[in-house]
Design an enzyme around this catalytic site. Structure first.
Site, PDB file in Angstrom:
ATOM      1  N   ASP A  45       0.731  -1.202  -0.011  1.00 23.74           N
ATOM      2  CA  ASP A  45       0.023  -0.007   0.118  1.00 23.74           C
ATOM      3  C   ASP A  45       0.900   1.329   0.006  1.00 23.74           C
ATOM      4  OD1 ASP A  45      -2.753   0.972   0.324  1.00 23.74           O
ATOM      5  OD2 ASP A  45      -1.826   1.987   2.038  1.00 23.74           O
TER       6      ASP A  45
ATOM      7  N   GLU B 238       1.355  -0.519  -5.008  1.00 25.44           N
ATOM      8  CA  GLU B 238       0.088   0.127  -5.341  1.00 25.44           C
ATOM      9  C   GLU B 238       0.481   1.763  -5.358  1.00 25.44           C
ATOM     10  OE1 GLU B 238      -3.705   2.028  -3.759  1.00 25.44           O
ATOM     11  OE2 GLU B 238      -1.724   1.943  -2.676  1.00 25.44           O
TER      12      GLU B 238
END
Length: 672
Positions: free
Chosen positions: A390, A419
């Protein structure tokens, strides 16, 4: 005298005549490795030249990291002093390669001797020169090879009176092979860098991801799901053809500043909070949310998933809720504001008060990094080999480069998906320093021009050497305008584009297959009633689901090697900008896939495509078949220009397998 001799030795030049330049692939002057998966070739090219007109020889030197000696493969000249060679990588880990080249006196002798003979000149002296070269090689060789070369030396000396015999021996393949094996490389030039290759397992190149919130998997509505509730959902995920099942963070969720439904800062007592607000009294990054189950439950889920060919991927989100044990035990790992409070995450004017970012500029950053490394290794030890990371662009590049190297040293099979929806050069930097795959801008590329330009950049420029795209039409954070307003045809078109443009793709479900398209508000990409902030009950058995189409598309991907890699992607002219055409093909053209997609989700579109007959090695005078793998329809095409028509309300895409006509009919279906 000895002193003078030593000085002469110091001043003696070693003249290396060969120059090696412009070696490719090489990333940022060799600072970063290129990427490959097991079994893939590494094609190496370089400009290689020297003074004069002597013949040159060159090799690619390569080795895996554990090896101490180099292996080599021969390079061949192309045009304009450009040379090419290749080698294959055989196992996950690190490889190194470079190029070596030298003036090949024996090959020069062969060329010149044959020319002199054909011109009618006396080549007796040339024979003696050849004998000298062969004898020198015999001295370098050992055993049978040395004996054989000595025999060739004697034979050359015995043929001084027969120019034809010398010329014939100069062309002897066995002699040439032995001389190549024992060439004089004492003055060879070796490229001044050893370049790296990061070799991953096959799933790094070809994977099919499905994102799912385990807390929304309960059979009873409005009930918190568990890992055991996820087990019955494995069947539908497998049937749709996905081989990676990715869970958002599975850790305890903080209560302080918890966000409620639709990201409201006033939650109700029953709101479960965002999984990305990690940490509570029950634990932090190595703990499991108690309502999801236990570590044993997770392992049972992994076992059941593996039986269906599915790997479980976990989210790696290095941030904390205010209730995380780290905040209490290691306040030095966070940025303290002048009022004594901890700095929460924010992107003004947005505030994320339920999340505290780590402060990597702290004087205690080394201890913080060691702790985060322990987190990753903990989950690896529990059997996890794939991580979706993330927001990696909000942490230092040096941290990721160090961490990924530390992991790969012991576990080279681990895959990290970045990401990072951020600026292109930042995304590229993360890919260079070690991330296995990367999210892309695909979700926002809607027009023919945008898609063509972007995917050409990803697959046909040096970017492809270090960045592997993983494309997603939606995520829990991204419900694009195109999906919001274009309805079911838009979901179908984006599915086919994602699954065929990229060998790695994923969807966030069940929202995608159920065509969930209600936004929080106009102009927002947030879902209304987002699963990030509440438990959702999904009707996965709905007859409106796209699961049938998804299953077929993923089956096509599994059955056709052309769709399992990216570098063969080529776009083709089609005289309607609402239709996009592109192909992928196996290197030997045994599998050719031609895809045509209607980008207009509302209206039927038609046009004429220019099929690259030469590239596909299709006879312009012969009919060929295009077999639509989505509908099983077959069409006979002739020549390069052919008509296509697609109604998005029925099916907005063709996935054609291009099949040549066999010269001899053996079967009713005589296209191959």
């Amino acid at each position: 005298m000895n002193s003078r001799k030593a000085n002469l030795e110091e001043r003696r030049l070693v003249l290396r005549r060969v120059v090696i330049e412009s070696l490719q692939p090489e990333i940022d002057g060799g600072k970063y490795p290129i990427k490959r998966t097991v079994g893939e070739p590494v094609v190496v090219e370089a400009d290689i030249n020297a003074d004069g007109h002597d013949v040159l020889s060159a090799v690619v030197l390569f080795r895996s990291e554990p090896e101490s000696t180099w292996r080599e493969t021969v390079m061949r000249p192309l045009l304009n002093d450009r040379w090419q060679g290749q080698f294959s990588v055989e196992s996950p880990g690190s490889y190194f390669y470079t190029v070596q080249a030298w003036v090949d006196a024996f090959q020069s002798w062969i060329r010149d001797t044959v020319k002199k003979f054909e011109a009618g000149q006396d080549i007796s002296v040339a024979a003696l020169l050849g004998a000298r070269l062969v004898q020198s090689a015999a001295n370098r060789a050992r055993g049978v090879d040395s004996q054989k070369l000595a025999q060739f030396t004697a034979e050359l000396k015995s043929l001084l009176d027969s120019g034809e015999a010398v010329a014939t021996l100069a062309r002897n393949a066995e002699l040439a092979a032995l001389m190549g094996r024992y060439a004089d490389r004492s003055r060879a030039t070796t490229y001044d860098k050893q370049l790296g290759v990061t070799v991953d397992r096959e799933k790094a190149r070809y994977s099919t991801w499905y994102e799912m919130f385990p807390r929304s998997c309960a059979v009873e509505p409005n009930t918190h799901g568990t890992f055991r509730d996820c087990i019955p959902r494995l069947g539908p995920v497998s049937e749709m053809g996905f081989d990676v099942l990715y869970f958002p963070p599975i850790h305890p969720i903080g209560r302080t500043k918890r966000k409620g439904r639709n990201n409201t800062p006033q939650p109700s007592p029953d709101d479960p909070g965002s999984p990305w607000a990690i940490g509570a009294d029950e634990g932090g990054h190595v703990a499991i949310h108690p309502r999801l189950g236990t570590l044993e439950d997770l392992k049972e889920l992994q076992t059941k998933a593996r039986e269906l060919g599915i790997e479980i991927a976990l989210d790696l989100a290095f941030q904390c809720s205010p209730d995380h044990p780290y905040v209490k035990e290691h306040k030095e790992w966070f940025l303290e504001r002048p009022d004594g409070s901890v700095q929460y995450a924010e992107n003004p004017p947005k505030k994320y008060e339920d999340i505290y970012p780590f402060y990597f500029e702290s004087e205690y950053a080394s201890e913080l990094c060691d702790e985060l490394k322990k987190v990753v290794f903990y989950w690896i030890e529990q059997g996890i080999r794939i991580f979706r990371v993330d927001n990696p662009h909000t942490k230092p590049f040096d941290f990721w480069e160090w961490l990924i190297k530390e992991v790969r040293r012991t576990y080279p099979e681990v895959i990290f998906l970045a990401e990072a929806f951020t600026r292109p050069k930042v995304m590229y930097r993360l890919a260079k320093l070690g991330f296995t795959q990367s999210y892309t801008y695909f979700a926002w590329k809607n027009t023919k021009w945008e898609l063509t330009e972007y995917f050409t950049e990803l697959t046909q420029t040096p970017v492809r050497e270090f960045m592997r795209p993983n494309v997603w039409p939606n995520t829990p954070d991204i419900l694009t305008e195109y999906l919001q307003y274009a309805g079911r045809p838009a979901f179908m078109a984006r599915l086919v584009l994602a699954a065929t443009l990229s060998a790695n793709y994923g969807i966030y479900g069940p929202a995608f297959e159920l065509c969930e398209n209600k936004a929080l508000r106009q102009g927002s990409e947030e879902y209304l009633d987002s699963e990030k902030y509440q438990i959702r009950a999904w009707d996965i058995a709905s007859p409106a689901s796209l699961k049938g189409l998804i299953s077929r598309v993923n089956q096509i991907r599994r059955e056709h090697p052309a769709l399992q890699s990216d570098w063969s992607l080529r776009f083709h002219p089609l005289d309607n900008d609402q239709l996009i055409a592109y192909s992928k093909a196996a290197e030997d053209l045994s599998d050719i896939i031609l895809v045509i997609v209607n980008l207009d989700p509302r209206y039927k579109q038609s046009g004429w495509i220019d099929v690259p007959l030469d590239d596909f090695k299709l006879d312009p005078d012969q009919t060929y078949q295009v077999h639509d793998l989505l509908t099983d329809a077959r069409y006979l095409w002739h020549g390069s220009r052919n008509y296509v028509e697609l109604n998005p309300l029925i099916l907005p895409a063709h996935i054609f397998r291009v099949r040549r006509r066999l010269r001899t009919e053996r079967d009713f279906d005589y296209f191959l």
